[in-house]
Write an enzyme that holds these catalytic residues in place. Structure first.
Site, PDB file in Angstrom:
ATOM      1  N   CYS A 142      18.705   5.611  -9.465  1.00  0.00           N
ATOM      2  CA  CYS A 142      19.212   7.336  -9.430  1.00  0.00           C
ATOM      3  C   CYS A 142      20.415   7.348  -9.655  1.00  0.00           C
ATOM      4  CB  CYS A 142      18.541   6.778  -7.211  1.00  0.00           C
ATOM      5  SG  CYS A 142      19.281   6.108  -6.877  1.00  0.00           S
ATOM      6  N   HIS A 220      23.419  12.007  -3.739  1.00  0.00           N
ATOM      7  CA  HIS A 220      25.159  11.941  -4.602  1.00  0.00           C
ATOM      8  C   HIS A 220      25.107  12.846  -5.511  1.00  0.00           C
ATOM      9  CE1 HIS A 220      23.217   7.471  -3.884  1.00  0.00           C
ATOM     10  NE2 HIS A 220      21.882   7.797  -5.213  1.00  0.00           N
TER      11      HIS A 220
HETATM   12  P1  NAD Z   1      12.493   0.716   1.191  1.00  0.00           P
HETATM   13  O1  NAD Z   1      12.558  -0.249   1.750  1.00  0.00           O
HETATM   14  O2  NAD Z   1      11.904   1.812   0.983  1.00  0.00           O
HETATM   15  O3  NAD Z   1      10.588   0.537   0.367  1.00  0.00           O
HETATM   16  C1  NAD Z   1       9.901  -0.855   0.052  1.00  0.00           C
HETATM   17  C2  NAD Z   1       8.877  -1.514   0.379  1.00  0.00           C
HETATM   18  O4  NAD Z   1       8.413  -2.652   0.110  1.00  0.00           O
HETATM   19  C3  NAD Z   1       8.722  -0.977   1.923  1.00  0.00           C
HETATM   20  O5  NAD Z   1       7.838  -0.336   2.789  1.00  0.00           O
HETATM   21  C4  NAD Z   1       8.889  -2.662   2.443  1.00  0.00           C
HETATM   22  O6  NAD Z   1       7.767  -2.356   3.755  1.00  0.00           O
HETATM   23  C5  NAD Z   1       7.523  -3.421   1.027  1.00  0.00           C
HETATM   24  N1  NAD Z   1       8.045  -4.226   0.732  1.00  0.00           N
HETATM   25  C6  NAD Z   1       8.642  -5.339   1.306  1.00  0.00           C
HETATM   26  N2  NAD Z   1       8.240  -7.199   0.360  1.00  0.00           N
HETATM   27  C7  NAD Z   1       7.691  -6.849  -0.047  1.00  0.00           C
HETATM   28  C8  NAD Z   1       6.929  -7.293  -0.678  1.00  0.00           C
HETATM   29  N3  NAD Z   1       6.540  -8.482  -1.260  1.00  0.00           N
HETATM   30  N4  NAD Z   1       5.359  -7.407  -0.947  1.00  0.00           N
HETATM   31  C9  NAD Z   1       5.128  -5.711  -0.985  1.00  0.00           C
HETATM   32  N5  NAD Z   1       5.721  -4.745  -0.232  1.00  0.00           N
HETATM   33  C10 NAD Z   1       7.135  -5.528   0.385  1.00  0.00           C
HETATM   34  O7  NAD Z   1      13.141   0.380  -0.541  1.00  0.00           O
HETATM   35  P2  NAD Z   1      13.167   1.756  -1.431  1.00  0.00           P
HETATM   36  O8  NAD Z   1      14.331   2.681  -1.218  1.00  0.00           O
HETATM   37  O9  NAD Z   1      11.372   2.529  -2.360  1.00  0.00           O
HETATM   38  O10 NAD Z   1      13.842   1.162  -3.235  1.00  0.00           O
HETATM   39  C11 NAD Z   1      12.898  -0.024  -4.100  1.00  0.00           C
HETATM   40  C12 NAD Z   1      13.341   0.226  -4.795  1.00  0.00           C
HETATM   41  O11 NAD Z   1      13.506   1.277  -5.809  1.00  0.00           O
HETATM   42  C13 NAD Z   1      14.480  -0.866  -5.051  1.00  0.00           C
HETATM   43  O12 NAD Z   1      14.466  -1.860  -6.441  1.00  0.00           O
HETATM   44  C14 NAD Z   1      15.463   0.141  -5.405  1.00  0.00           C
HETATM   45  O13 NAD Z   1      16.488  -0.431  -5.470  1.00  0.00           O
HETATM   46  C15 NAD Z   1      14.797   0.949  -6.339  1.00  0.00           C
HETATM   47  N6  NAD Z   1      15.264   2.244  -5.657  1.00  0.00           N
HETATM   48  C16 NAD Z   1      15.858   2.988  -4.700  1.00  0.00           C
HETATM   49  C17 NAD Z   1      16.652   4.458  -4.797  1.00  0.00           C
HETATM   50  C18 NAD Z   1      16.530   4.823  -3.473  1.00  0.00           C
HETATM   51  O14 NAD Z   1      17.756   6.053  -2.940  1.00  0.00           O
HETATM   52  N7  NAD Z   1      15.829   4.531  -2.236  1.00  0.00           N
HETATM   53  C19 NAD Z   1      16.647   4.789  -5.367  1.00  0.00           C
HETATM   54  C20 NAD Z   1      16.437   4.432  -7.073  1.00  0.00           C
HETATM   55  C21 NAD Z   1      15.656   3.368  -7.568  1.00  0.00           C
END
Ligand code: NAD
Length: 344
Positions: A142, A220
């Site tokens: 992000c 942020h």
């Molecule tokens: P999150 O924890 O909200 O969601 C992840 C999901 O994946 C959950 O539903 C979890 O149950 C599921 N999961 C866990 N293990 C798994 C597996 N082996 N197979 C399939 N599903 C599985 O995480 P998020 O915030 O959505 O982050 C996901 C990615 O996006 C990460 O790389 C993170 O760094 C990136 N990201 C997050 C944000 C943020 O602010 N939340 C912003 C930009 C990028």
């Protein structure tokens, strides 16, 4: 024309938003989403009519016990699609890579993965063309997305040096186990990882990043000082350029938007407009009064909604990989139209 078939693996903060966005594209078909646990987000996937598949160590019996019908396992879903968007937690994407490669499915990873998980890192305004034809891309995080978009604008005036301090939100609104809930925590690693990360998009950008974490879940904020090589005449030129660039919103003085609480209130008020998702702000947000040009020195603040800013970038990453759009601008315009993303 047949639509490109897309899976989303990981249906959390990012995955559920990307799935909703993919479902709104006329050239993409959301074939299914995969989840490990039958929680409230899995229930929502079913309610939205998205075929649900069991991922990782998840158990189909637990989904059945929760009354959630599943269409199969992740491997079944991968057999039906051209590309998977991996939105699993940090480092899980890398573990999944072998599955995607074995299924001969292209993959879009998220910024929580190290850059070498994919053939290239991606930001639509920043390096759309670098994504063309790739078998794997990584949509940067992000904060890096926000900086890369700003860099795509500022580079027209030449950037000699850019210092940015990121004031980072401590947690997403649904995360109850992260903090701090009181206190300000400096990131003692300098530069913070964001500077090197943005150079995966702009290798020569002379940027130095520092960061502090603060107890908020609402966006942020980046505090920027940029030394420009060939600055425009006035700050008004900077404002006009930003207002005419996709994925930027510049609040005018007098609108009453003082900080991130009002920005997110605007997002809530705009829910549903042109397909906008509730409480999402997918644009870089700036304040006109907070943009100052002093000779060659440009100062500005920008706010980044961590939960949604990467969503349009995931859609564009898919289009770039499969050459679905004639140009970067055409892809961005199609994505933005479908999601109600404004500029101005
Ligand atoms: P999150 O924890 O909200 O969601 C992840 C999901 O994946 C959950 O539903 C979890 O149950 C599921 N999961 C866990 N293990 C798994 C597996 N082996 N197979 C399939 N599903 C599985 O995480 P998020 O915030 O959505 O982050 C996901 C990615 O996006 C990460 O790389 C993170 O760094 C990136 N990201 C997050 C944000 C943020 O602010 N939340 C912003 C930009 C990028």
């Amino acid at each position: 024309m047949a639509r490109l078939r897309v899976a989303v693996n990981g249906f959390g903060t990012i995955g559920k938003r990307v799935a909703d966005a993919v479902a709104r594209q006329s050239d993409l078909e959301l074939v299914g989403v995969a989840k490990t646990r039958p929680g409230y987000e899995a229930r929502r996937a079913v309610a939205r009519g998205y075929p649900l598949y069991v991922a990782g160590s998840g158990s189909p019996e637990k989904f059945a016990a929760a009354g959630l019908p599943v269409a199969g396992r992740l491997a079944d879903l991968l057999g039906k699609v051209d590309v998977v968007v991996d939105a699993t937690p940090e480092d899980v994407g890398r573990e999944n890579r072998a599955l995607y490669e074995a299924a001969n499915v292209r993959a879009v990873y998220q910024g929580g993965e190290e850059a070498d998980v994919a053939e290239a890192s991606f930001n639509a305004l920043g390096n759309y063309d670098a994504g063309r034809g790739k078998r794997s891309l990584r949509v940067v995080s992000c904060n890096t997305t926000g900086i890369a978009r700003a860099a795509a604008v500022l580079l027209r005036w030449g950037v000699e040096r850019w210092d940015v301090t990121l004031v980072r939100r401590a947690a997403d609104p649904a995360e109850t186990k992260r903090g701090p809930i009181n206190g300000i925590v400096p990131t003692l690693e300098m530069p913070s990882h964001h500077g090197p990360d943005v150079r995966t998009i702009f290798p020569d950008l002379p940027i130095a990043t520092t960061a502090v974490v603060v107890p908020t879940t609402l966006m942020h904020v980046h505090v920027n000082h940029v030394r420009l090589a060939r600055p425009p005449a006035t700050a008004a030129d900077v404002v006009a350029t930003l207002r005419s660039t996709p994925r930027f919103v510049v609040f005018a003085p007098g609108e009453g938007v003082e900080g991130t609480p009002q920005v997110m209130e605007v997002a809530r008020d705009r829910a549903g407009e042109g397909g906008r998702r509730s409480a999402d702000m997918m644009e870089n947000v700036l304040w006109e009064r907070g943009i100052r040009l002093d000779g060659r020195d440009l100062y500005f603040f920008q706010a980044i909604h961590q939960e949604s800013i990467v969503v349009p970038e995931n859609v564009d990453a898919i289009r770039a990989m499969f050459d679905l759009a004639p140009s970067k601008d055409a892809s961005i315009a199609a994505t933005d139209r479908s999601l109600g993303i404004a500029h101005g």
